[in-house]
Design an enzyme around this catalytic site. Structure first.
Site, short mmCIF file in Angstrom:
data_model
loop_
_atom_site.label_atom_id
_atom_site.label_comp_id
_atom_site.label_asym_id
_atom_site.label_seq_id
_atom_site.Cartn_x
_atom_site.Cartn_y
_atom_site.Cartn_z
N MET A 127 36.08 -11.64 36.18
CA MET A 127 35.03 -11.56 35.16
C MET A 127 33.91 -10.59 35.57
O MET A 127 32.73 -10.90 35.46
CB MET A 127 34.47 -12.96 34.88
CG MET A 127 35.54 -13.95 34.44
SD MET A 127 36.58 -13.36 33.08
CE MET A 127 35.58 -13.90 31.71
N ASN A 166 45.45 -5.97 32.93
CA ASN A 166 44.52 -7.07 32.66
C ASN A 166 45.12 -7.98 31.60
O ASN A 166 45.88 -7.52 30.74
CB ASN A 166 43.19 -6.51 32.14
CG ASN A 166 42.17 -7.62 31.88
OD1 ASN A 166 42.00 -8.53 32.69
ND2 ASN A 166 41.50 -7.56 30.73
N HIS A 226 43.98 -10.74 28.60
CA HIS A 226 42.81 -11.12 27.80
C HIS A 226 43.24 -12.17 26.78
O HIS A 226 44.30 -12.02 26.15
CB HIS A 226 42.23 -9.88 27.10
CG HIS A 226 40.97 -10.18 26.37
ND1 HIS A 226 39.78 -10.42 27.01
CD2 HIS A 226 40.72 -10.33 25.04
CE1 HIS A 226 38.84 -10.69 26.12
NE2 HIS A 226 39.39 -10.64 24.92
N GLY A 240 37.00 1.41 29.26
CA GLY A 240 36.37 0.51 28.29
C GLY A 240 36.77 -0.94 28.56
O GLY A 240 37.91 -1.21 28.95
N GLU A 294 49.79 -17.26 28.03
CA GLU A 294 49.40 -16.25 29.02
C GLU A 294 50.31 -16.29 30.23
O GLU A 294 50.73 -15.26 30.77
CB GLU A 294 47.95 -16.47 29.47
CG GLU A 294 46.90 -16.14 28.43
CD GLU A 294 45.49 -16.26 28.98
OE1 GLU A 294 45.20 -15.63 30.00
OE2 GLU A 294 44.68 -17.01 28.40
#
Ligand code: GAR
Length: 193
Positions: free
Chosen positions: A93, A110, A112, A146, A177
């Site tokens: 984080m 990553n 999300h 970004g 996930e």
């Protein structure tokens, strides 16, 4: 084929990290988790990784005050010391600087908890419920400068149920996930030179 050496960066409980460690133990897996790094000293995931026999280190950002570059150089040094070939952010984080992103371009993923490009940032489940979405889900993407951007490499959709709270939806998405991340990491590692 040789398994690719993966480091997982975490900040918290590390359930995705644990799922990646377990998936990497399968004989046919294209990767193995060799290092877990947390920017939070007492992150629960560090003990989980150690219990699974994986090297786990805390590199707390607070120790570097506002020097983001020095913190990331310490992380990069740990990755190199363990001959890491691929980095998986899993509940890490902290926004990375362009330097670390550039150093690991094409070799950093990553996960999300939303169907990106919907809901980058925080509170994804509450936002999906508030919007009245019928579906939520998770995304694995390549890391670029970004936040929560970068090429989408895989997604799983789950239903949003009428009685869902952010935590009940989060639980359903987390299960997805855990499946998605190892599948995508395996596929990406199979494409590495
Ligand atoms: C996961 O849901 C992950 O997608 C999310 O944090 C959680 C970490 O859980 N990541 C982000 O929100 C990053 N933008 P875990 O520590 O149990 O794997």
């Amino acid at each position: 084929m040789r398994k690719r050496r993966v480091a997982v960066l975490i900040s918290g409980a590390g359930s995705n990290m644990a799922a990646l460690i377990d998936a990497g133990l399968a004989p046919e897996a294209a990767f193995e988790v060799v290092l877990v790094v947390s920017n939070i000293k007492g992150a629960g995931g560090l003990a989980v990784a150690e219990a699974k026999g994986v090297a786990a280190v805390a590199i707390p950002h607070v120790a570097f005050a506002k020097d983001r570059a020095a913190h990331e150089q310490a992380i990069d040094a740990a990755l190199k010391a363990h001959d890491v070939e691929m980095v998986a952010l899993a509940g890490y984080m902290r926004v990375l600087t362009p330097w670390l992103v550039g150093a690991w371009r094409g070799r950093m993923l990553n996960i999300h908890p939303s169907l990106l490009p919907l809901y980058p940032g925080l509170d994804t489940h509450a936002r999906a419920i508030a919007a009245g979405d019928a579906e939520a889900g998770c995304t694995v993407h390549g890391v670029t400068e970004g936040v929560d951007e970068g090429p989408i490499l895989g997604q799983v959709r789950v239903p949003v149920l009428p009685d869902d709270t952010p935590s009940s939806l989060a639980e359903r998405v987390k299960t997805a996930e855990h499946q998605l991340y190892s599948r995508v990491l395996h596929a990406v590692c199979n494409t590495l030179d």
